[in-house]
Design a protein around this motif. Structure first.
Motif, PDB file in Angstrom:
ATOM      1  N   GLN A   1     -65.192  11.116 -59.260  1.00 43.33           N
ATOM      2  CA  GLN A   1     -65.146  12.374 -58.517  1.00 43.33           C
ATOM      3  C   GLN A   1     -65.414  13.572 -59.432  1.00 43.33           C
ATOM      4  O   GLN A   1     -66.102  14.522 -59.048  1.00 43.33           O
ATOM      5  CB  GLN A   1     -63.771  12.513 -57.856  1.00 43.33           C
ATOM      6  CG  GLN A   1     -63.749  13.573 -56.761  1.00 43.33           C
ATOM      7  CD  GLN A   1     -62.338  13.814 -56.276  1.00 43.33           C
ATOM      8  OE1 GLN A   1     -61.557  12.870 -56.115  1.00 43.33           O
ATOM      9  NE2 GLN A   1     -61.990  15.068 -56.050  1.00 43.33           N
ATOM     10  N   ASP A   2     -64.882  13.532 -60.666  1.00 41.83           N
ATOM     11  CA  ASP A   2     -65.092  14.639 -61.604  1.00 41.83           C
ATOM     12  C   ASP A   2     -66.566  14.784 -61.964  1.00 41.83           C
ATOM     13  O   ASP A   2     -67.077  15.897 -62.115  1.00 41.83           O
ATOM     14  CB  ASP A   2     -64.264  14.413 -62.883  1.00 41.83           C
ATOM     15  CG  ASP A   2     -62.774  14.609 -62.632  1.00 41.83           C
ATOM     16  OD1 ASP A   2     -62.423  15.201 -61.592  1.00 41.83           O
ATOM     17  OD2 ASP A   2     -61.976  14.168 -63.480  1.00 41.83           O
ATOM     18  N   VAL A   3     -67.242  13.664 -62.095  1.00 39.94           N
ATOM     19  CA  VAL A   3     -68.676  13.716 -62.412  1.00 39.94           C
ATOM     20  C   VAL A   3     -69.430  14.313 -61.223  1.00 39.94           C
ATOM     21  O   VAL A   3     -70.304  15.166 -61.383  1.00 39.94           O
ATOM     22  CB  VAL A   3     -69.218  12.312 -62.756  1.00 39.94           C
ATOM     23  CG1 VAL A   3     -70.743  12.335 -62.843  1.00 39.94           C
ATOM     24  CG2 VAL A   3     -68.618  11.819 -64.067  1.00 39.94           C
ATOM     25  N   GLU A   4     -69.037  13.874 -60.030  1.00 39.07           N
ATOM     26  CA  GLU A   4     -69.720  14.358 -58.823  1.00 39.07           C
ATOM     27  C   GLU A   4     -69.505  15.856 -58.625  1.00 39.07           C
ATOM     28  O   GLU A   4     -70.435  16.604 -58.356  1.00 39.07           O
ATOM     29  CB  GLU A   4     -69.188  13.582 -57.615  1.00 39.07           C
ATOM     30  CG  GLU A   4     -70.062  13.704 -56.384  1.00 39.07           C
ATOM     31  CD  GLU A   4     -69.480  12.894 -55.226  1.00 39.07           C
ATOM     32  OE1 GLU A   4     -69.452  13.423 -54.112  1.00 39.07           O
ATOM     33  OE2 GLU A   4     -69.036  11.744 -55.475  1.00 39.07           O
ATOM     34  N   THR A   5     -68.259  16.296 -58.799  1.00 41.57           N
ATOM     35  CA  THR A   5     -67.918  17.702 -58.556  1.00 41.57           C
ATOM     36  C   THR A   5     -68.434  18.622 -59.656  1.00 41.57           C
ATOM     37  O   THR A   5     -68.943  19.700 -59.390  1.00 41.57           O
ATOM     38  CB  THR A   5     -66.380  17.867 -58.454  1.00 41.57           C
ATOM     39  OG1 THR A   5     -65.883  16.887 -57.547  1.00 41.57           O
ATOM     40  CG2 THR A   5     -66.009  19.260 -57.982  1.00 41.57           C
ATOM     41  N   HIS A   6     -68.265  18.195 -60.905  1.00 38.23           N
ATOM     42  CA  HIS A   6     -68.510  19.125 -62.012  1.00 38.23           C
ATOM     43  C   HIS A   6     -69.694  18.733 -62.891  1.00 38.23           C
ATOM     44  O   HIS A   6     -70.047  19.468 -63.814  1.00 38.23           O
ATOM     45  CB  HIS A   6     -67.259  19.222 -62.897  1.00 38.23           C
ATOM     46  CG  HIS A   6     -66.037  19.675 -62.163  1.00 38.23           C
ATOM     47  ND1 HIS A   6     -65.878  20.960 -61.696  1.00 38.23           N
ATOM     48  CD2 HIS A   6     -64.919  19.003 -61.776  1.00 38.23           C
ATOM     49  CE1 HIS A   6     -64.708  21.071 -61.077  1.00 38.23           C
ATOM     50  NE2 HIS A   6     -64.106  19.890 -61.111  1.00 38.23           N
TER      51      HIS A   6
END
Lengths: 274, 340
Positions: free
Chosen positions: B131-136
């Motif tokens: 999720q962190d890769v997707e969001t940021h």
């Protein structure tokens, strides 16, 4: 009934604590200002209080020092029991509990503690040995003893007999104390960590290796001393403004052992700080 | 941007910065106070006296102060956020990706956001990473292998769990793994200075870069040996660099060893802001010369070209920053203020 703070017995305990060093810094816990109090009860029970540069200082080193302090106190013939109390530390409770019951590190910290504390102790004694040798060799080189063959030819007795000024004498004594304890009192003065005399071919690599040990340990050492000063200087006013006996003893010891203000940084640092 | 006397422009990427909330209202327990106070000890020790902050400011300096300290009063052109969660100590976390992202949104050309993972978080951790890769769009992570967690007293990158996370990170497009191997911030049981697990991970994941923060000090010799063997291992200078002011001779020894063993292409500047500020660190580093006797001993030289690489070009390579293009972007951003 507790004995008064200035009884000879209290001073005897302080003297024994001089032999306990911080494993990373290789300096006595008394000179570092870690020991904040020594109490002696009428029945020969001893209680030692100490503190560290940060709340986070490694639990295994803290445990080692506490254990060493307890053993140092118990080495006095009249001591019937010794307890050690660490203040303001994340694992103060586990360490104090372990000390009070004479537990090993593993038992004090539960199943997850997988350290072999004796192996760790040995590792840091050898590091201290290398640091002391490095500081001494540097001092001798700066004092003009630049002939490697002559240094290699020295035996332990010869090193002890070298004329030296007060700082040089302290470096010789500190080095030989550890060298003798590890490898016996005879043989070449300058040996490797196996106790083997260093050959002419190996001498440059030996010196470079000692230098790297110094770089490694001085990094943490410098940080510890800096953090110690930052933490304790701030807390000093909180002690009701009245210096304790510990402060006087520490100051008196510093004045005797470390005559130059710069040397409060420790002999190794002093040798290398520009 | 730092300009030399000869007008040479030096592009600076600060490899290690934080925006934290260490205020009492964010402390979950006594650990929260003790953690920030320990950082303040580092600050008091190595930040020059005339640049030291009051404790209250140190607890929370705020986003705008950070921006100005790095890019206006300091010489940084860009900076990489390295998060430190510590949710057990701080109600809202100490210095999280989410908090950093707010400043990144305001100054998108200035900051690079890094994330974090802990292999002991298992499936939930893997999902969070995704999720962190997707969001940021993170390209890097910061890891603390010495951190105690529940009953665990730390982990190694060679552990099976860590290998799973590294494989996942690589699959998600993460390239840079920053590993904290230096002064002990959290208590430890095993020897947290041990850098041997880096060797194992660097061999298993040749497409990832491993940046060993604080250069593995005080295991510099082990670290140098591993970094010599592995082409994808780098050294981050955070915490080592501040010694340059009050112990320059000591710093000269450290940088000589690093140059001799790793070389100038494998070292990254980092201020560790807000523990230290980039203004004096960059000035001192640019002015620094290795003493002649040490150069003779080790052969290591800190040339202008080496300084340029360490201060920015190496990080630019790792994070895919086109320096000339970025200079133009930043110049445009400055124009209304510069009024030329």
């Amino acid at each position: 009934m507790a004995a008064g703070p200035d009884t000879p017995r209290v001073l005897e305990v302080w003297a024994r604590l001089d032999s306990v060093t911080d494993p990373e810094l290789d300096e006595p816990v008394t000179e570092l200002g870690f020991v904040t109090g020594v109490e002696v009860a009428g029945d020969g029970g001893v209680h030692i209080r100490f503190r560290l540069p940060t709340y986070w200082c490694a639990a295994n080193f803290a445990f080692l020092m506490a254990d060493d302090m307890r053993r140092a106190a118990l080495s006095l013939p009249w001591v019937t029991a010794a307890t050690v109390e660490l203040g303001e530390h994340m694992y103060a409770e586990a360490i104090n509990h372990g000390m009070a019951r004479g537990l090993a590190f593993r038992d004090a910290f539960g199943d997850e503690a997988d350290d072999d504390l004796e192996a760790l102790r040995r590792t840091f004694i050898l590091k201290a040995f290398q640091r002391r040798q490095e500081a001494l060799l540097r001092h001798l080189l700066e004092a003009g003893r630049r002939d490697p063959a002559a240094l290699r030819a020295l035996d332990a007795g010869g090193l002890r007999g070298l004329p030296a000024d007060a700082p040089g004498r302290r470096l010789v004594d500190r080095y030989l104390a550890l060298r003798d304890a590890l490898f016996g009192a005879s043989g070449s003065a300058f040996v490797d960590t196996e106790g083997v005399a260093v050959t002419a071919e190996a001498w440059p690599d030996h010196l470079a290796g000692l230098r790297r040990v110094w770089i490694n340990t001085e990094f943490n050492g410098a940080l510890c001393r800096g953090l110690l000063a930052a933490r304790f200087d701030e807390e000093a006013p909180a002690l009701d403004g009245e210096p304790t006996l510990a402060d006087f003893i520490r100051r008196a010891r510093r004045d005797i052992c470390l005559p130059h203000p710069a040397s409060e940084r420790g002999e190794n640092a002093q040798d290398h700080v520009a | 941007m730092y300009r030399t006397k000869d007008g040479d422009e030096i592009f600076i990427i600060d490899g290690h910065v934080h925006l934290w909330d260490g205020r009492p209202e964010n402390w979950r327990n006594v650990h929260g106070q003790q953690f920030i106070d320990c950082f303040y000890g580092y600050h008091s020790f190595l930040q020059p006296k005339d640049k030291q902050w009051a404790r209250e400011k140190f607890y929370h300096y705020g986003a705008e102060t950070m921006h100005d300290d790095l890019f206006v009063r300091g010489y940084d052109d860009m900076a990489i956020f390295q998060p430190t969660y510590l949710k057990d100590f701080y109600v809202n976390g100490f210095n999280t990706l989410e908090q950093n992202a707010v400043l990144k949104a305001k100054y998108p050309d200035r900051f690079i956001l890094n994330g974090a993972f802990d292999p002991r978080d298992g499936e939930a951790g893997l999902a969070q990473l995704e999720q962190d890769v997707e969001t940021h769009g993170i390209k890097g992570v910061k890891l603390y292998t010495a951190e105690w967690k529940g009953d665990s007293k730390g982990y190694k990158l060679s552990d099976a769990g860590a290998q799973t996370f590294l494989a996942k990170a690589e699959a998600l497009g993460i390239r840079n793994i920053h590993v904290h191997k230096g002064p002990t911030i959290l208590p430890l049981n095993r020897d947290a200075f041990d850098v041997a697990d880096i060797d194992d991970a660097a061999t298993s994941f040749p497409n990832l870069n491993f940046i060993v923060e604080h250069c593995g000090l005080p295991r510099l010799d082990d670290f140098c040996w591993i970094a010599t063997q592995e082409t994808n291992v780098y050294g981050g200078l955070a915490v080592a660099l501040p010694f340059i002011r009050n112990q320059p001779r000591y710093f000269a020894h450290v940088i000589s060893q690093l140059l001799m063993w790793l070389g100038e292409d494998k070292l990254l500047y980092g201020s560790d802001y807000g523990i230290w500020t980039p203004d004096w660190l960059v000035e001192d580093f640019m002015a620094f010369e290795i003493p002649e006797d040490l150069t003779q001993e080790t052969g290591a030289k800190l040339t202008l070209q080496a300084k340029k690489k360490i201060l920015g070009l190496n990080a630019a390579r790792l994070y895919g920053i086109d320096v000339e293009a970025q200079k133009a972007v930043l110049a445009d951003a400055r124009r209304p203020v510069a009024a030329e």
